[in-house]
Structure formats: structure tokens, C-alpha cells
Enzyme design. Structure first.
Site, PDB file in Angstrom:
ATOM      1  N   LYS A  13       0.827  -1.217   0.000  1.00 48.30           N
ATOM      2  CA  LYS A  13       0.000   0.000   0.000  1.00 48.30           C
ATOM      3  C   LYS A  13       0.855   1.259   0.000  1.00 48.30           C
ATOM      4  CE  LYS A  13      -2.063  -0.555   3.979  1.00 48.30           C
ATOM      5  NZ  LYS A  13      -1.375  -1.708   4.564  1.00 48.30           N
ATOM      6  N   ARG A 127      12.149  -5.912   4.812  1.00 46.74           N
ATOM      7  CA  ARG A 127      11.874  -4.543   4.371  1.00 46.74           C
ATOM      8  C   ARG A 127      12.846  -3.554   5.028  1.00 46.74           C
ATOM      9  NH1 ARG A 127       5.803  -2.134   4.885  1.00 46.74           N
ATOM     10  NH2 ARG A 127       6.181  -2.112   7.116  1.00 46.74           N
TER      11      ARG A 127
HETATM   12  P1  AMP Z   1       1.788   1.089   9.370  1.00 46.83           P
HETATM   13  O1  AMP Z   1       2.965   1.964   9.077  1.00 46.83           O
HETATM   14  O2  AMP Z   1       0.574   1.419   8.549  1.00 46.83           O
HETATM   15  O3  AMP Z   1       2.114  -0.383   9.337  1.00 46.83           O
HETATM   16  O4  AMP Z   1       1.358   1.420  10.892  1.00 46.83           O
HETATM   17  C1  AMP Z   1       2.239   1.221  11.965  1.00 46.83           C
HETATM   18  C2  AMP Z   1       1.465   1.057  13.262  1.00 46.83           C
HETATM   19  O5  AMP Z   1       0.709   2.246  13.535  1.00 46.83           O
HETATM   20  C3  AMP Z   1       0.443  -0.058  13.233  1.00 46.83           C
HETATM   21  O6  AMP Z   1       1.029  -1.306  13.580  1.00 46.83           O
HETATM   22  C4  AMP Z   1      -0.564   0.399  14.286  1.00 46.83           C
HETATM   23  O7  AMP Z   1      -0.075   0.173  15.586  1.00 46.83           O
HETATM   24  C5  AMP Z   1      -0.565   1.914  14.074  1.00 46.83           C
HETATM   25  N1  AMP Z   1      -1.611   2.340  13.106  1.00 46.83           N
HETATM   26  C6  AMP Z   1      -1.413   2.897  11.870  1.00 46.83           C
HETATM   27  N2  AMP Z   1      -2.585   3.183  11.285  1.00 46.83           N
HETATM   28  C7  AMP Z   1      -3.554   2.813  12.163  1.00 46.83           C
HETATM   29  C8  AMP Z   1      -4.971   2.833  12.135  1.00 46.83           C
HETATM   30  N3  AMP Z   1      -5.652   3.303  11.072  1.00 46.83           N
HETATM   31  N4  AMP Z   1      -5.632   2.371  13.230  1.00 46.83           N
HETATM   32  C9  AMP Z   1      -4.983   1.900  14.308  1.00 46.83           C
HETATM   33  N5  AMP Z   1      -3.648   1.833  14.392  1.00 46.83           N
HETATM   34  C10 AMP Z   1      -2.922   2.277  13.331  1.00 46.83           C
END
Ligand code: AMP
Length: 211
Positions: A13, A127
């Protein structure tokens, strides 16, 4: 256009959101990046979110929803945005739709990136991300191939946490159904090479635009 990208961690994504944002001139908003910035800046939000993020769990809805709605209300989000990593729950999807509706807007399409778990574990634990430009490499390299910056591995990309994240952060069925029921859902085969996924996305966007 207002796009949301749904998909488990590692489905690409972020990579695709970056490409689309550059090509289309839309704002790319990653809630993961926003939360990591809050943690680094040691804000109240960052302090509250940190333990959830370290454990690979979701940050509570009310924190993430407030942060995101505040961000998309700013003028630079007016022309279009790509949400990467939001919504991740049905409550987030509904809060987003309601906020857009109040502003006379709506999500144009929800792109659901689909790939098998084992492929995602493999991708995430390999990654490496550039500290300077955000480039995402799929193996450990000496330096960033795009800008020469230093590459690092995210804390939550260790294999153990990756498995927890996959279990807790797959788009929930009821959220996917919500977009399907509203006629907004399009599935994307995230196993394809990056360029092919981009082509699929551009085709869908073209179709939605001319509809
Ligand atoms: P990502 O970089 O999208 O993998 O997000 C890293 C971390 O941020 C995730 O493992 C969640 O702990 C938190 N996080 C990011 N987006 C969300 C969301 N929409 N809802 C809840 N937690 C989120």
C-alpha cells in the site's frame, strides 16, 4: 479524488500510495507515518500510541480518527488524497465517511490489496526503509538506491511482531463488506510486480473517474 488503500501490512500500500501521489499530485497520508512522527516528537498522542505500536496492535480508534480527520480538514487535502493504512476498522471507515459527507464529499474508491500471509511475512521481515527519502527496499542494501541515504529496519518489522500485525491488522471482513455494500470496493492482486500493480490501480482510477 479521494482514495483509501486497504490491505494487510506488507501488501505494498505504502509503495503504491507514494507512486500514485507523485503521478497524480494527490496528498499521500499514512497514519503509520503520522503516528511514528508523533512518537518521535514525544507528543501526547505519540506517548499514548507508542505501546500499541510496539506490540504490533492497533492504536485505539478515537486517537487515530481524531488525528486523521484533523489532517484531512486542512486545505492541502482539498484537491484529493490517498489514505494509506486508514481505515483499519469499521468504526474508522464510518467516521471517515461521515466526516466527508458533512463536507459534501465521499470516498471515490476503496482499493483492497490482497496477498497470502506467507508472502507478507517474507516481505515485511526483509523490508528496509530510507531515513532520508522513504524509499522502501526489499533487501538489505548498503545505502538507499534512490538517494544514498541510510536504510533502517522498522522495530515492528521483526518476524515475531510481523505475525501479530498480520493477525490483528488484516482489514476486518465487516469493513471490507461495508465498502463492497456501498459499491466502492475493488480488489487488487498485490502479488504482482510493483509496476503491474500500479497499472491495475491506474486503470481502476481511470474507470472510476470517467464513471
Ligand atoms: P503502518 O505503518 O501502517 O504499518 O502502521 C504502523 C502502526 O501504527 C500499526 O502497527 C498500528 O499500531 C498503528 N496504526 C497505523 N494506522 C492505524 C490505524 N488506522 N488504526 C490503528 N492503528 C494504526
Amino acid at each position: 479524488m479521494y482514495l483509501v488503500l486497504l490491505g494487510a501490512p506488507g501488501t505494498g500500500k505504502g509503495t503504491q500510495a507514494k507512486i500514485l501521489a507523485e503521478r497524480q499530485g494527490w496528498l499521500h497520508l499514512s497514519t503509520g507515518d503520522m503516528l511514528r512522527e508523533a512518537v518521535a516528537a514525544q507528543t501526547e498522542l505519540g506517548r499514548q500510541a507508542k505501546s500499541y505500536m510496539d506490540a504490533g496492535s492497533l492504536v485505539p480508534d478515537e486517537l487515530v480518527i481524531d488525528m486523521l480527520l484533523e489532517r484531512i480538514a486542512r486545505p492541502d487535502a482539498e484537491a484529493g488524497f490517498i489514505l494509506d493504512g486508514f481505515p483499519r476498522t469499521l468504526a474508522q471507515a464510518k467516521a471517515l465517511e461521515e466526516a466527508l459527507e458533512r463536507a459534501g464529499k465521499a470516498i471515490d474508491v476503496a482499493l483492497h490489496f490482497v496477498a497470502p500471509d506467507e508472502e507478507l511475512v517474507r516481505r515485511l521481515s526483509n523490508r528496509w526503509i530510507c531515513r532520508r527519502c522513504g524509499y522502501i527496499a526489499n533487501r538489505r542494501l548498503g545505502e538507499c538506491p534512490a538517494c544514498g541515504g541510510e536504510l533502517y529496519q522498522r522495530e515492528d518489522d521483526r518476524e515475531e511482531t510481523v505475525r501479530t500485525r498480520l493477525q490483528t491488522q488484516k482489514p476486518p471482513a465487516e469493513m471490507v463488506a461495508y465498502y463492497r455494500d456501498h459499491g466502492k470496493l475493488v480488489e487488487i492482486d498485490a502479488m504482482q510486480p510493483v509496476e503491474r500493480v500500479t497499472d491495475d490501480l491506474l486503470n481502476v482510477i481511470g474507470r472510476v473517474k470517467s464513471a
